[in-house]
Design a protein around this motif. Structure first.
Motif, PDB file in Angstrom:
ATOM      1  N   VAL A 111       0.841  -1.206   0.000  1.00  0.00           N
ATOM      2  CA  VAL A 111       0.000   0.000   0.000  1.00  0.00           C
ATOM      3  C   VAL A 111       0.874   1.253   0.000  1.00  0.00           C
ATOM      4  O   VAL A 111       0.610   2.212  -0.732  1.00  0.00           O
ATOM      5  CB  VAL A 111      -0.965  -0.007   1.210  1.00  0.00           C
ATOM      6  N   ILE A 112       1.921   1.251   0.803  1.00  0.00           N
ATOM      7  CA  ILE A 112       2.829   2.403   0.854  1.00  0.00           C
ATOM      8  C   ILE A 112       3.479   2.628  -0.506  1.00  0.00           C
ATOM      9  O   ILE A 112       3.551   3.759  -0.994  1.00  0.00           O
ATOM     10  CB  ILE A 112       3.895   2.204   1.957  1.00  0.00           C
ATOM     11  N   LEU A 113       3.924   1.545  -1.145  1.00  0.00           N
ATOM     12  CA  LEU A 113       4.563   1.665  -2.458  1.00  0.00           C
ATOM     13  C   LEU A 113       3.584   2.196  -3.504  1.00  0.00           C
ATOM     14  O   LEU A 113       3.926   3.090  -4.281  1.00  0.00           O
ATOM     15  CB  LEU A 113       5.124   0.310  -2.888  1.00  0.00           C
ATOM     16  N   ILE A 114       2.368   1.688  -3.506  1.00  0.00           N
ATOM     17  CA  ILE A 114       1.351   2.163  -4.457  1.00  0.00           C
ATOM     18  C   ILE A 114       1.054   3.643  -4.225  1.00  0.00           C
ATOM     19  O   ILE A 114       0.939   4.423  -5.180  1.00  0.00           O
ATOM     20  CB  ILE A 114       0.072   1.302  -4.359  1.00  0.00           C
ATOM     21  N   LEU A 115       0.945   4.045  -2.964  1.00  0.00           N
ATOM     22  CA  LEU A 115       0.694   5.455  -2.656  1.00  0.00           C
ATOM     23  C   LEU A 115       1.864   6.337  -3.093  1.00  0.00           C
ATOM     24  O   LEU A 115       1.658   7.439  -3.607  1.00  0.00           O
ATOM     25  CB  LEU A 115       0.420   5.638  -1.166  1.00  0.00           C
ATOM     26  N   MET A 116       3.086   5.857  -2.895  1.00  0.00           N
ATOM     27  CA  MET A 116       4.250   6.641  -3.312  1.00  0.00           C
ATOM     28  C   MET A 116       4.251   6.883  -4.815  1.00  0.00           C
ATOM     29  O   MET A 116       4.453   8.005  -5.279  1.00  0.00           O
ATOM     30  CB  MET A 116       5.549   5.929  -2.905  1.00  0.00           C
ATOM     31  N   VAL A 117       4.023   5.833  -5.570  1.00  0.00           N
ATOM     32  CA  VAL A 117       4.014   5.967  -7.034  1.00  0.00           C
ATOM     33  C   VAL A 117       2.835   6.834  -7.474  1.00  0.00           C
ATOM     34  O   VAL A 117       2.986   7.729  -8.311  1.00  0.00           O
ATOM     35  CB  VAL A 117       3.978   4.576  -7.708  1.00  0.00           C
ATOM     36  N   GLY A 118       1.669   6.603  -6.884  1.00  0.00           N
ATOM     37  CA  GLY A 118       0.488   7.385  -7.237  1.00  0.00           C
ATOM     38  C   GLY A 118       0.652   8.863  -6.936  1.00  0.00           C
ATOM     39  O   GLY A 118       0.306   9.721  -7.756  1.00  0.00           O
ATOM     40  N   LEU A 119       1.199   9.173  -5.765  1.00  0.00           N
ATOM     41  CA  LEU A 119       1.409  10.582  -5.409  1.00  0.00           C
ATOM     42  C   LEU A 119       2.463  11.233  -6.301  1.00  0.00           C
ATOM     43  O   LEU A 119       2.351  12.416  -6.641  1.00  0.00           O
ATOM     44  CB  LEU A 119       1.794  10.712  -3.935  1.00  0.00           C
ATOM     45  N   SER A 120       3.476  10.478  -6.678  1.00  0.00           N
ATOM     46  CA  SER A 120       4.484  11.012  -7.600  1.00  0.00           C
ATOM     47  C   SER A 120       3.855  11.386  -8.930  1.00  0.00           C
ATOM     48  O   SER A 120       4.123  12.453  -9.485  1.00  0.00           O
ATOM     49  CB  SER A 120       5.598   9.992  -7.831  1.00  0.00           C
ATOM     50  N   LEU A 121       3.023  10.503  -9.433  1.00  0.00           N
ATOM     51  CA  LEU A 121       2.353  10.770 -10.709  1.00  0.00           C
ATOM     52  C   LEU A 121       1.365  11.925 -10.578  1.00  0.00           C
ATOM     53  O   LEU A 121       1.227  12.733 -11.493  1.00  0.00           O
ATOM     54  CB  LEU A 121       1.653   9.504 -11.210  1.00  0.00           C
ATOM     55  N   LEU A 122       0.706  12.017  -9.446  1.00  0.00           N
ATOM     56  CA  LEU A 122      -0.224  13.123  -9.208  1.00  0.00           C
ATOM     57  C   LEU A 122       0.509  14.461  -9.128  1.00  0.00           C
ATOM     58  O   LEU A 122       0.040  15.474  -9.654  1.00  0.00           O
ATOM     59  CB  LEU A 122      -1.018  12.865  -7.933  1.00  0.00           C
ATOM     60  N   CYS A 123       1.676  14.457  -8.508  1.00  0.00           N
ATOM     61  CA  CYS A 123       2.449  15.702  -8.368  1.00  0.00           C
ATOM     62  C   CYS A 123       2.978  16.224  -9.698  1.00  0.00           C
ATOM     63  O   CYS A 123       3.233  17.415  -9.839  1.00  0.00           O
ATOM     64  CB  CYS A 123       3.626  15.488  -7.412  1.00  0.00           C
ATOM     65  N   ILE A 124       3.150  15.338 -10.661  1.00  0.00           N
ATOM     66  CA  ILE A 124       3.720  15.784 -11.936  1.00  0.00           C
ATOM     67  C   ILE A 124       2.646  16.310 -12.895  1.00  0.00           C
ATOM     68  O   ILE A 124       2.967  16.958 -13.896  1.00  0.00           O
ATOM     69  CB  ILE A 124       4.556  14.660 -12.580  1.00  0.00           C
ATOM     70  N   VAL A 125       1.385  16.091 -12.592  1.00  0.00           N
ATOM     71  CA  VAL A 125       0.292  16.529 -13.476  1.00  0.00           C
ATOM     72  C   VAL A 125       0.340  18.028 -13.787  1.00  0.00           C
ATOM     73  O   VAL A 125       0.219  18.413 -14.954  1.00  0.00           O
ATOM     74  CB  VAL A 125      -1.080  16.099 -12.904  1.00  0.00           C
ATOM     75  N   PRO A 126       0.539  18.926 -12.790  1.00  0.00           N
ATOM     76  CA  PRO A 126       0.599  20.352 -13.145  1.00  0.00           C
ATOM     77  C   PRO A 126       1.719  20.687 -14.134  1.00  0.00           C
ATOM     78  O   PRO A 126       1.546  21.531 -15.014  1.00  0.00           O
ATOM     79  CB  PRO A 126       0.853  21.051 -11.811  1.00  0.00           C
TER      80      PRO A 126
END
Length: 126
Positions: free
Chosen positions: A94-109
């Motif tokens: 879960v931590i790994l999935i959240l890390m990757v997901g948040l990284s991808l979310l942060c790059i959207v802007p």
């Protein structure tokens, strides 16, 4: 008091994480502009950015979680606010999935900003 400390650390981590993502995007801006100038479409460059970010987040996440797992009893357990916290493989996933997901979310802007510019505009900014 503990909640305030954890909240402050969480906000600090978000700020540092966002700064690192911005640093990575800024470092690769010239390379992404070159991709556009030699004919790569915005969709392909966006895909490269997403794969690059996701891949780096995945690799660093795996490394960080492996270090946490290896040194949990000797080091990280002493840093816990509560006692007797046990992590399962599911928790690490879960931590790994959240890390990757948040990284991808942060790059959207940054991707949206890139998508608005033409290749020539991006080239002139360098």
């Amino acid at each position: 008091e503990d909640v305030l400390t954890v909240s402050a650390l969480y906000l600090l981590c978000i700020f540092v994480f966002s700064f690192l993502i911005k640093f990575m995007v800024d470092r690769n801006r010239r390379e992404n502009t070159r991709y556009s100038l030699v004919g790569a479409g915005k969709r392909r460059v966006t895909g490269i950015l997403l794969m690059e970010t996701g891949g780096l987040a995945l690799l660093t996440g795996i490394l960080g979680l492996a270090l946490h797992f290896c040194f949990y009893e000797s080091f990280f357990e002493k840093l816990n606010i509560s006692e007797n916290i046990q992590y399962s493989l599911r928790d690490y996933a879960v931590i790994l999935i959240l890390m990757v997901g948040l990284s991808l979310l942060c790059i959207v802007p940054f991707i949206l900003k890139f998508a608005k510019r033409t290749s020539i505009e991006a080239y002139r900014l360098h």
